[in-house]
Design a protein around this motif. Structure first.
Motif, PDB file in Angstrom:
ATOM      1  N   PRO A  43       7.423 -41.383   5.708  1.00 45.41           N
ATOM      2  CA  PRO A  43       8.261 -40.664   4.745  1.00 45.41           C
ATOM      3  C   PRO A  43       8.437 -41.434   3.443  1.00 45.41           C
ATOM      4  CG  PRO A  43       9.638 -41.720   6.393  1.00 45.41           C
ATOM      5  CD  PRO A  43       8.208 -41.979   6.799  1.00 45.41           C
ATOM      6  N   CYS A  44       8.860 -40.723   2.417  1.00 45.15           N
ATOM      7  CA  CYS A  44       9.192 -41.393   1.154  1.00 45.15           C
ATOM      8  C   CYS A  44      10.272 -42.431   1.446  1.00 45.15           C
ATOM      9  CB  CYS A  44       9.697 -40.354   0.150  1.00 45.15           C
ATOM     10  SG  CYS A  44      10.177 -41.073  -1.422  1.00 45.15           S
ATOM     11  N   ALA A  45      11.352 -41.964   2.066  1.00 42.76           N
ATOM     12  CA  ALA A  45      12.490 -42.851   2.331  1.00 42.76           C
ATOM     13  C   ALA A  45      12.885 -42.789   3.801  1.00 42.76           C
ATOM     14  CB  ALA A  45      13.686 -42.417   1.488  1.00 42.76           C
ATOM     15  N   SER A 213       0.087 -38.455  -2.922  1.00 40.28           N
ATOM     16  CA  SER A 213       1.398 -37.787  -2.858  1.00 40.28           C
ATOM     17  C   SER A 213       2.157 -37.934  -4.167  1.00 40.28           C
ATOM     18  CB  SER A 213       2.228 -38.367  -1.709  1.00 40.28           C
ATOM     19  OG  SER A 213       1.505 -38.326  -0.499  1.00 40.28           O
ATOM     20  N   HIS A 214       2.309 -39.182  -4.648  1.00 39.46           N
ATOM     21  CA  HIS A 214       3.016 -39.376  -5.916  1.00 39.46           C
ATOM     22  C   HIS A 214       2.153 -38.940  -7.098  1.00 39.46           C
ATOM     23  CE1 HIS A 214       5.458 -41.840  -3.219  1.00 39.46           C
ATOM     24  NE2 HIS A 214       6.446 -41.482  -4.009  1.00 39.46           N
ATOM     25  N   ALA A 215       0.831 -38.935  -6.902  1.00 38.04           N
ATOM     26  CA  ALA A 215      -0.049 -38.544  -8.006  1.00 38.04           C
ATOM     27  C   ALA A 215       0.152 -37.077  -8.365  1.00 38.04           C
ATOM     28  CB  ALA A 215      -1.509 -38.811  -7.636  1.00 38.04           C
ATOM     29  N   ILE A 239      -0.036 -41.812   2.227  1.00 40.26           N
ATOM     30  CA  ILE A 239       0.377 -40.406   2.202  1.00 40.26           C
ATOM     31  C   ILE A 239       1.798 -40.256   2.715  1.00 40.26           C
ATOM     32  CG2 ILE A 239      -0.102 -38.137   3.257  1.00 40.26           C
ATOM     33  CD1 ILE A 239      -3.051 -38.914   3.257  1.00 40.26           C
ATOM     34  N   GLU A 240       2.592 -39.442   2.013  1.00 39.03           N
ATOM     35  CA  GLU A 240       3.948 -39.181   2.498  1.00 39.03           C
ATOM     36  C   GLU A 240       3.928 -38.032   3.507  1.00 39.03           C
ATOM     37  OE1 GLU A 240       6.707 -41.112  -0.976  1.00 39.03           O
ATOM     38  OE2 GLU A 240       6.641 -38.924  -0.896  1.00 39.03           O
ATOM     39  N   VAL A 241       4.518 -38.301   4.666  1.00 41.35           N
ATOM     40  CA  VAL A 241       4.638 -37.283   5.712  1.00 41.35           C
ATOM     41  C   VAL A 241       6.060 -37.354   6.248  1.00 41.35           C
ATOM     42  CG1 VAL A 241       3.560 -38.886   7.376  1.00 41.35           C
ATOM     43  CG2 VAL A 241       3.706 -36.482   7.951  1.00 41.35           C
ATOM     44  N   SER A 250      14.352 -37.264  -0.279  1.00 42.63           N
ATOM     45  CA  SER A 250      13.596 -37.586  -1.501  1.00 42.63           C
ATOM     46  C   SER A 250      12.143 -37.158  -1.322  1.00 42.63           C
ATOM     47  CB  SER A 250      13.686 -39.079  -1.844  1.00 42.63           C
ATOM     48  OG  SER A 250      13.010 -39.866  -0.923  1.00 42.63           O
ATOM     49  N   ASP A 251      11.580 -36.627  -2.397  1.00 39.39           N
ATOM     50  CA  ASP A 251      10.165 -36.242  -2.468  1.00 39.39           C
ATOM     51  C   ASP A 251       9.701 -35.273  -1.378  1.00 39.39           C
ATOM     52  OD1 ASP A 251       9.892 -37.708  -4.752  1.00 39.39           O
ATOM     53  OD2 ASP A 251       8.772 -39.361  -3.858  1.00 39.39           O
ATOM     54  N   GLY A 252      10.607 -34.408  -0.913  1.00 40.09           N
ATOM     55  CA  GLY A 252      10.231 -33.427   0.116  1.00 40.09           C
ATOM     56  C   GLY A 252       9.139 -32.486  -0.351  1.00 40.09           C
TER      57      GLY A 252
HETATM   58 MN    MN Z   1       8.168 -40.908  -2.691  1.00 40.65          MN
END
Ligand code: MN
Ligand code: PEP
Length: 282
Positions: A43-45, A213-215, A239-241, A250-252
């Protein structure tokens, strides 16, 4: 090889690739970045124990060995979720011992580095901190590998010069991460500079990975960009999962669901095989 765009040959003398076979990799408890194709996911966070454990289960079930999760989130807005901090670090430690995953997490401040390094296997320096030279020097004195994200407005040369700071301070274990740069485009969060990642990889001996993901900032577009990265021959992806992207703190909007991630991982491995990067998957 001297980077083609470099004017001063000395500014990159430690990161520069000297011959085609000059490549380094980092190894954490038997798993490498820079030797084969590495996947870092999570996850992001870190938001809660339940979320963290469920994300770690998904990542482990896909055979992925590196787990990401932020405990201090460098948010652009002060009012956004800032991370669980000490509790987040404790939960990452739990993931490390329960699942045996290698932990990749951010260090935002030189003073916090020793505490983060007790839990993290790889210390991430985020895009907003790429130009934080005192932090780069402290990271350079750490025994932990450093994942250095490209500043969102940094040129490839500035990014490599930031890595040079870490190497010069004594730490040769650096992984470069392209995470999108600021351009005039507004449809996407940033613009994935795959060309920059490939140039960084061909001009340095350091492993280069891509964070789609952030790109792009949009979950639907992440698999295509991750596949493009794997096909390009870079050393891995981050990769954010999230177990439930719709409720992420955050970043969902850019997080893959467990199903999407499970479908993507074998595709990435196949593409990495085709581009000659596979041998060992992690
Ligand atoms: Mn993030
Ligand atoms: C992250 O990966 O947790 C992050 C905040 O990304 P970036 O530093 O690239 O914005």
């Amino acid at each position: 090889m001297l980077a083609r765009w470099e004017t001063n040959g000395d500014s990159l003398k430690l990161v520069r690739r000297d011959s085609p076979g000059h490549r380094t990799s980092i190894t954490v408890r038997g798993d490498s970045i820079g030797c084969g194709f590495a996947i870092i996911a999570g996850p992001c966070a870190v938001e809660s124990r339940d979320q963290d454990m469920r994300a770690a289960e998904v990542v482990t079930a896909c055979g992925v060995k590196f787990f990401r999760g932020g405990e201090f989130k460098p948010r652009t807005s002060h009012y956004a979720f800032q991370g669980l901090r000490d509790e987040g670090l404790r939960l990452l430690g739990e993931v490390r011992s329960k699942f045996g995953l290698r932990i990749v997490t951010g260090v935002m401040d030189a003073e916090l580095l020793p505490a983060v390094a007790e839990v993290a296997d790889v210390l991430q320096i985020g895009s907003r901190n790429m130009h934080n030279y005192p932090l780069l020097e402290v990271a350079g004195r750490s025994a932990r590998p450093i994942l250095l994200k490209r500043g969102m407005s940094a040129t490839v040369q500035e990014w490599l010069q930031a890595a040079e700071y870490v190497l010069l301070a004594g730490n040769a274990q650096v992984v470069l991460c392209e995470r999108g740069i600021r351009t005039f485009e507004t449809m996407t969060r940033n613009t994935l500079d795959l060309a920059g990642a490939v140039m960084a990889q061909s001009n340095t001996h350091l492993p280069v990975i891509v964070d789609p993901s952030h790109a792009v900032g949009v979950a639907d577009a992440v698999p295509a960009l991750a596949r493009a990265a794997a096909a390009s021959g870079v050393d891995g992806v981050m990769i954010e999962v999230h177990p439930a992207p719709e409720s992420a703190l955050s970043d969902g909007q850019q997080a893959l669901s467990p199903e999407e991630f499970r479908a993507l991982v074998p595709q990435l491995r196949q593409l990495a095989d085709l581009s000659g990067r596979a041998k060992e998957h992690s």
